[in-house]
Design an enzyme around this catalytic site. Sequence first.
Site, short mmCIF file in Angstrom:
data_model
loop_
_atom_site.label_atom_id
_atom_site.label_comp_id
_atom_site.label_asym_id
_atom_site.label_seq_id
_atom_site.Cartn_x
_atom_site.Cartn_y
_atom_site.Cartn_z
N HIS A 136 0.82 -1.20 0.00
CA HIS A 136 0.00 0.00 0.00
C HIS A 136 0.86 1.26 0.00
CE1 HIS A 136 -3.91 1.89 0.69
NE2 HIS A 136 -3.28 2.75 1.47
N HIS A 171 -10.62 2.34 -1.01
CA HIS A 171 -10.83 1.84 0.35
C HIS A 171 -11.59 0.53 0.25
CE1 HIS A 171 -10.45 3.94 4.47
NE2 HIS A 171 -9.30 3.68 3.95
#
Lengths: 736, 233
Positions: A50, A96
């Site tokens: 990430h 998300h």
Amino acid sequence: MNKKQQPIVNEKLASEFGLSTEEYAKVLTIMGRNPSLTELGIFSVMWSEHCSYKSSRAWLKTLPTKAPWVIHGPGENAGVVDIGQGFAAIFKMESHNHPSFIEPYQGAATGVGGILRDVFTMGARPIANLNALRFGSPDHSSTRHIVDGVVRGIGGYGNCVGVPTVGGEVNFHSSYNGNPLVNAMTVGVARKDKIFLSAAAGIGNPVIYVGSKTGRDGIHGATMASAEFDEDAASKRPTVQVGDPFVEKLLIEACLELMETDAIVAIQDMGAAGLTSSAVEMAGKGGVGIELDLDHVPQRESHMTAYEMMLSESQERMLMILRPDRTDVAKQIFEKWELDFAIIGHLTDTGHIVVRHNGKIEADIPLKPLADEAPLYHRPTAPSPAPAPIGDLKIEKSIEETLLQLLGCADLASRAWIWNQYDSTIGGQTVYRPGKADAALVQVDKTTIGLALTTDCTPRYCAANAKIGGAQAVVEAWRNITAVGAKPLAVTDNLNFGNPEKPEVMGQIADVIEGMKKACTILDFPVVSGNVSLYNETRDQEGKAVSVLPTPAIGGLGVIEDTSKAVGNSLIGGCELVIIGETKGHLGQTIWLREIMGQETGAPPSIDLQTEKANGDFVRNEILNGNILACHDVSDGGLLVAITEMVLASNIGCTLDVPESGMRPEAYWFGEDQARYVVVTSNKDKLLQNAKEKNIPARVIAYAGGDGLVFPSGSVITIARLREANNGFFTALMKG
Amino acid sequence: MKIGIVVFPGINRERDMVLAFERVTGHTPTIIWHRETHLPKVDLIVLPGGFSYGDYLRCGAMAAHSPIMQEISHFAKNGGYVLGVCNGFQILTEAGLLPGALLPNASLRFLSQDCYLRVERDDTPYTNGWKKGDVFLTPMAHGDGNYFADTKTLKMLEDDNRIVFRYASASGKVDPQDQTLNPNGSINAIAGIISENGRICGMMPHPEDLVDPLMGGDDGKPLFQGIMETLTQ
């Protein structure tokens, strides 16, 4: 967690934190000793997929990022482009996905909150939100719950902070059953000469923490976002953060007020990996050291450890470097807005991040190797199997019946149920709301400048041919911006894929980026910001990992100097409808093929970038010179669906001309050939003449008027009937 | 004409309100921060929309108890003009300056859509830009807009002609039971009411967001024209 319970730091723990054996060996070399728990935590989040883009970085570098109007490309909190008259647009899209599966409402809400902060941290007032959503099959048991939570979450956050949600896209497919995609995009506007960056500077300058207090929520969120789900994904609910849009609203106003002064040296939001990533990235970019004393961090819970504070992903927090003589000014502003304000450290010349807590040094890491030696993988790629050829196409349905069925299918049904839960008018500058034009159009305060905004991707094309799909996502965004009359300027991308350690998935990533690169280059539509979300797979009931369809969501931004010249997609009675671009009747991977024939087969429509550019430039030009009064690009569902959408947008019917011969009617009406637009004109002779001169295919195909869709056979479907077919899907889905 | 727009933390439609006054009347309102203890000299106080204090308690309940509301009550009781829109309407009911309450929408979902309002009176400062029976388009955007009042209060409001706007069809038909015409389920399809002295008005929808043909229409303009006409007389 008290001292006694602190786990022993070793390779096993490193592995639990997501670090491979090789990565942990690297940590040991850099540190020259066994790392502390806090240090291991910092390494593991900074080197997570990430934060480090370790699997995708090598490919991302190949994307074009420059143009004369690009002020800041990838590398800052968001991309920045010049929109004229002294203003800049700042925008980015971010995913998300994993949190939205575990806790749909908060997952989606905090996704919106996070992307807003990426934009206002650069000095921009957010003026629009968009989103790109992918849900599982409508008949899957969890889809209704996830759709409901995600939509409420996006609305709950966006409506409260007072930023209009003006556009987006939604698809349904079984590959998203256990892993929805929630990609949120924010667009802001700032003065070109008042843009704030994140590189820390000035040895001794204070490090300031503002916003909400730090709690134990979201610890290791970035690591979670970098791993596959297993059966007990739901047990990870505590790692999902909780959003507070009210505090975010205060934070926006306080930061923008402070940005009017000369107090800020550098600023960054605490997003993924919270205090760790903001401190490490700000100091790293500025080539300085940073020392934090966690005793001064505003805390929501008692007895938090250094590890917990450094890894917390509590929301609505920002980190700033201030001029030392301006801290009082800043403090007053944050007190006015009733937000926490704390000096938690200072910049040093050591090149290290040093974290103190309770008088002890809990972490001391050299920043340069932490950044420079972050893992970078050239993972093996493998081609995806080619889609099966189109099978037998026996047709029993009439064109009329087919149209009604398509209008009600998951991917073409009216999205009004969703957008009616998002405040799209707040701000008083929304020229085109969802459904009224191909791109949303928002005017910049006190100017005539309009920003045309869209999000696009056709995952089924990407799955069938990743290169074509990658290019098509870019092209579709470019077309939607063009269709309102705006000049496409730049894109933000949100690349959602499965597990990159699987060569087939890595092959999809490489091919999608290759396709995007070609399209962005030829269309002069550079990538200025973005986000990569990998490991989007979940295990089905047999325990087999299922990858999501490759989904490179593209957020496009364009500009029109004079918003009054922009056009929507509503028909105008008495006008002619003209198709721009060539109709060849391509049926592979069409919605028609999937919904009517039950086949996900064939190659996706090919993309000719030169033709796209020529047709699009022609359409934009004719919009600006007034020969085109409304426009809609032809995409999912083909020509007849495009025309019907224009009928529904305007409540004005139309009469269809006889189709071109030499093609089966389904191919003509529902084929998904690219580079096409349906345009409305009251000056068809001039338009056709101009098209002829530029060698652009153009042909009259229908006449606007009446209260129904009149087919060449003479049969009529009333607008009421079309609307009924188009509106039923979400009502039925939510009733379950 | 001097207009003051009060901003509580979490209010978010104050910019829209400023823009609407500027676009329609050419006057720029003054922003009044909620912590100010004295109202500047103004002719009209506007409480705009938003989520004051996050609306984490009942909508508008926290703002209604903030110190500046005492000043506003005082201003209102002395015959001052006060307009509350959306969260502003909720604050006025919570503060007891207007009767009734705003409950969660009947659908229990946030509603952001256009709706038609029928003008029930044309003799107030807020409605004299229209004629009685006129119908106009306006955006609405709220989660708690379902107006409710007990039977006695409702009768009083109806008998005293204190309902200024009702949700309606484009042709002016009112049907409280029809969800397409009365989207949030308000009792008697009430969208806006006025005080006994005709000077304090509350309404849920947002005419301030529809005052420019470029933004989809200017149906909301008469509200601001009417206010200007009254206050500049």
